[in-house]
Write an enzyme that holds these catalytic residues in place. Structure first.
Site, PDB file in Angstrom:
ATOM      1  N   SER A   1     -11.628 -26.313  13.547  1.00  0.00           N
ATOM      2  CA  SER A   1     -10.828 -25.176  13.945  1.00  0.00           C
ATOM      3  C   SER A   1     -11.580 -24.342  14.932  1.00  0.00           C
ATOM      4  CB  SER A   1     -11.034 -24.069  12.632  1.00  0.00           C
ATOM      5  OG  SER A   1     -12.265 -23.516  12.524  1.00  0.00           O
TER       6      SER A   1
ATOM      7  N   HIS B   1     -16.599  -2.766  20.996  1.00  0.00           N
ATOM      8  CA  HIS B   1     -17.420  -3.644  20.365  1.00  0.00           C
ATOM      9  C   HIS B   1     -16.674  -3.993  18.968  1.00  0.00           C
ATOM     10  CE1 HIS B   1     -21.477  -4.002  22.528  1.00  0.00           C
ATOM     11  NE2 HIS B   1     -20.614  -3.360  23.475  1.00  0.00           N
TER      12      HIS B   1
ATOM     13  N   GLU C   1     -27.514  -7.774  21.634  1.00  0.00           N
ATOM     14  CA  GLU C   1     -28.195  -7.276  20.425  1.00  0.00           C
ATOM     15  C   GLU C   1     -28.679  -8.304  19.531  1.00  0.00           C
ATOM     16  OE1 GLU C   1     -25.155  -5.543  17.803  1.00  0.00           O
ATOM     17  OE2 GLU C   1     -23.634  -7.135  18.200  1.00  0.00           O
TER      18      GLU C   1
HETATM   19  C1  NOJ Z   1     -22.729  -3.268  16.989  1.00  0.00           C
HETATM   20  C2  NOJ Z   1     -22.823  -3.247  18.569  1.00  0.00           C
HETATM   21  O1  NOJ Z   1     -22.220  -4.584  19.063  1.00  0.00           O
HETATM   22  C3  NOJ Z   1     -24.015  -2.785  18.964  1.00  0.00           C
HETATM   23  O2  NOJ Z   1     -23.923  -2.516  20.355  1.00  0.00           O
HETATM   24  C4  NOJ Z   1     -24.286  -1.277  18.413  1.00  0.00           C
HETATM   25  O3  NOJ Z   1     -25.542  -0.824  18.686  1.00  0.00           O
HETATM   26  C5  NOJ Z   1     -24.131  -1.510  16.824  1.00  0.00           C
HETATM   27  N1  NOJ Z   1     -23.204  -2.071  16.202  1.00  0.00           N
HETATM   28  C6  NOJ Z   1     -24.208  -0.133  16.107  1.00  0.00           C
HETATM   29  O4  NOJ Z   1     -22.891   0.585  16.380  1.00  0.00           O
HETATM   30 CA    CA Z   2     -21.737  -6.545  17.777  1.00  0.00          CA
END
Ligand code: NOJ
Ligand code: CA
Length: 675
Positions: A188, A447, A472
């Protein structure tokens, strides 16, 4: 005279009927290299695709299944068809290229059931030199009102076992590492899924203009290991799409190009979206930004109130000062508002109440004073409904404070029971965010978004989004391996801008003081798996109209390499992909709309590499000062990632640059015309 007329009329009727009964119809791209055929028989409606006269997609199903009524895929006849073409150019409000060529041949086929309810459905093909888009239309008609789609029958039947780059289908996230596998091994996939074909050309399946519909994922068809069927993300009751006639689906897209680099240059997805609907776009402004962000991801700061709280008035003012001094327009702070202490609980945030150490009004005023654009943050924790109920309260607050950009987030599951991030319910939510924000002259950076399908053309305040495994992940997991960035432009990047947030200079931050592990993915060994030069190059390679320099500002202070970020343009006259091999390397150049500077970004995977770059993209008869940010002799992403060499030389369009990329490295260059 009357009889002659009658005769001609009858002749015309015979002619028309024989025409409309035609059940095999074909349309070719303007350069005649791509050909789409639709074939209507009693048992099925099929389409197939040829590239350069060679079959690429063999007859594949089209149609729908619904709740309560018969499927619409059999017993259909062609009651009309229309060929047309268009060759125009349109201008983007902002983007990789100012002007976009929109040149295609179109075939619209009108189908109707031969008996029973006699339902009608149209299928439209637009064939470009760089690929195909097709969509269904269910027109307004007597026998159809509410539509409840349980399955879209679209299939993609490949003939050969090409190589695919993909992430497995997931209804809630696109934050995964890409896999490379033969089609036969792909069970998938989310789209875009990209192929290097056994015949040497490249292709990618995605969709354009995903509006009021569910995200299309691909699922391996039963009994055919080279074939995928469309698998739409469901509502809690299993239905995929709930709508009314008239309706149209997103475009199902198949980009096809000779070179991988041409896939990245393709404008097919944008061309298949509707023109800009915002009358006034003067307030929309691409920019670079910094923010109080990375500290939370590496665990030296917190979103919640306490000793290590990052987003306080004092820190934010420091970021505003830094931005104002270094040609960075935007400043974001996360963890500024109450609710983070209730993470995981329902409706944890009210989205508007600052923590006691954060004076939002004072900060907004200070930013204005310093000519900095403050960026608001709305983390929903999946509480999309509560966000939507409060749009006016939230966006009017930001508008009144002079804030022009809001970053949104949907971390965790969607709180509305049984809903997925990528189902129709959320597609409509993301759409509502963009429209409501536009009313308040606010740009959006989403996001945990729905994937990019070109909506930015219609609503150019939809600036950028995540929807990929971004920076991140380097903060608290084993991180993104060096080849991740050499796959992203050819896959996720085909959908549109990506807020990857490059620019970490302290790539070995694992030694940072007071670092606290905050999730189970963090085994304490996290780091950024690139050299610093590659971090700079990513700003050019991974396109985004909002580009975050994501490190802590103390890691930028007195760093000569930061000058590249300072000088970097934000909006482009034209962009070109100089070379590229999926998963190995890519070089991108872009011309600054503002001042004619060119920027180059070149990156490699875990292998070191020498590339020759002909400078033919530069303006003729102009000399340029090339400011080069390169990996050094001994730079290596694993053993010596922080070494960077900065140099200058004079070049012109006749020259060829020898670029040396370290293992896991890159190179970034600014070319400034010498007057
Ligand atoms: C996930 C987001 O991708 C990130 O940029 C953000 O710091 C955290 N969530 C907290 O909102
Ligand atoms: Ca994220």
């Amino acid at each position: 005279m009357k009889n002659i007329c009658k005769f001609y009329f009858l002749l015309l009727l015979v002619f028309l009927t024989s025409f409309t009964k035609k059940n095999v119809l074909t349309v070719r791209s303007p350069n005649k290299q791509i050909e789409a055929t639709i074939e209507v028989s009693d048992d099925a409606v099929h389409y197939s695709i040829k590239y350069k006269n060679t079959p690429f997609i063999k007859p594949s199903n089209l149609g729908f299944e619904f709740t309560g009524v018969k499927a619409l895929n059999k017993n259909l006849e062609v009651i009309g068809f229309e060929n047309s073409n268009s060759n125009t150019t349109w201008s983007q409000v902002w983007g990789e290229n100012k002007e976009i060529l929109d040149n295609y041949n179109q075939l619209k086929v009108e189908l109707q059931e031969k008996d029973g309810l006699k339902r009608k459905m149209n299928i439209i093909f637009k064939v470009y030199d760089d690929g195909i888009g097709f969509r269904y239309e269910i027109p307004k008609q007597q026998n159809i009102d509410n539509i409840s789609i349980t399955k879209e029958l679209t299939e993609f039947n490949f003939i050969k076992n090409h190589t695919a780059w993909y992430i497995p289908a997931n209804f809630d996230s696109y934050e995964m590492l890409y896999k490379k596998a033969p089609i036969s091994d792909v069970i998938s996939a989310n789209t875009p899924i990209t192929f290097e074909t056994t015949d040497g050309f490249f292709a990618s399946i995605h969709e354009a203009n995903l509006t009021n519909y569910a995200d299309m994922t691909l699922l391996k068809s039963e009994n055919n290991s080279f074939s995928f069927q469309c698998n739409l993300v469901p509502w809690p009751d299993g239905v995929k799409v709930k709508t009314k006639a008239p309706m149209e689906t997103p475009w199902r897209t198949i980009q096809i190009t000779d070179k991988a680099s041409e896939l990245v240059e393709s404008n097919l997805i944008l061309n298949l979206n509707e023109p800009n609907k915002l009358e006034d776009t003067s307030w929309i402004e691409p920019m670079k930004y910094i923010g109080i962000w990375w500290g939370m991801h590496i665990g030296t700061q917190t979103w919640t109130l306490g000793e290590r709280h990052g987003a306080n008035t004092f820190n934010t003012k420091k970021y505003i000062d830094f931005a104002s001094k270094h040609n960075i327009k935007g400043v974001l702070t996360e963890g500024w508002n109450t609710g983070w202490e209730n993470w995981g609980k329902k409706d944890a945030f009210d989205f508007v109440t600052p923590y006691e150490d954060f004076n939002l009004k004072e900060i907004a005023e200070y930013a204005k004073l310093k000519n900095v654009s403050y960026i608001g943050h709305v983390e929903t924790g999946g509480a999309a409904e509560s966000f939507q109920e409060n749009f006016d309260k939230i966006f009017s607050m930001y508008h009144d404070l002079g804030v022009k950009t809001v970053k949104t987030g949907y971390a965790g599951g969607i709180q509305t029971k049984g809903q997925f991030h990528h189902g129709q319910f959320m597609v409509n939510h993301y759409d509502a965010v963009v429209k409501s924000a536009a009313k308040y002259h606010i740009m959006i950076d989403a996001h945990e978004p729905i994937k990019a399908t070109g909506i930015r053309r219609t609503y150019p305040n939809m600036m950028t989004r995540e929807g990929a495994r971004g920076m991140e992940w380097n903060g608290w997991s084993s991180g993104n391996p060096p080849d991740h960035h050499t796959i992203l432009p050819f896959t996720r990047g085909l959908g549109g801008p990506l807020d990857y947030t490059p620019g970490i200079f302290d790539v070995l931050y694992k030694n940072a003081k007071n670092r606290v592990k905050w999730n189970d993915l963090d085994d304490g060994t996290s780091r950024v798996n690139t050299t610093i030069a590659k971090q700079l190059a990513l700003f050019v390679v991974l396109y985004s109209p909002l580009q975050m320099a994501s490190d802590l500002i103390e890691n930028y202070e007195n760093q000569p390499a930061f000058k590249f970020i300072e000088d970097l343009g934000v909006d482009w006259e034209v962009s070109k992909v100089v070379n590229g091999k999926i998963g190995d390397y890519i070089t991108v150049v872009r011309k600054d709309k503002l001042n004619g500077n060119w920027f180059l970004g070149s990156i490699t995977n875990e292998n070191e590499r020498d590339l020759k770059i002909p400078l033919t993209f530069l303006e003729k008869d102009t000399n340029y000062r090339a400011e080069i940010y390169a990996d050094g002799e001994n730079t290596n992403w694993r053993t010596n990632p922080q070494e960077i060499e900065i140099s200058q030389k004079e070049v012109n369009s006749k020259g060829v640059l020898d670029i040396k990329l370290a293992a896991g490295g890159g190179q970034a260059i600014r070319f400034v015309p010498i007057k």
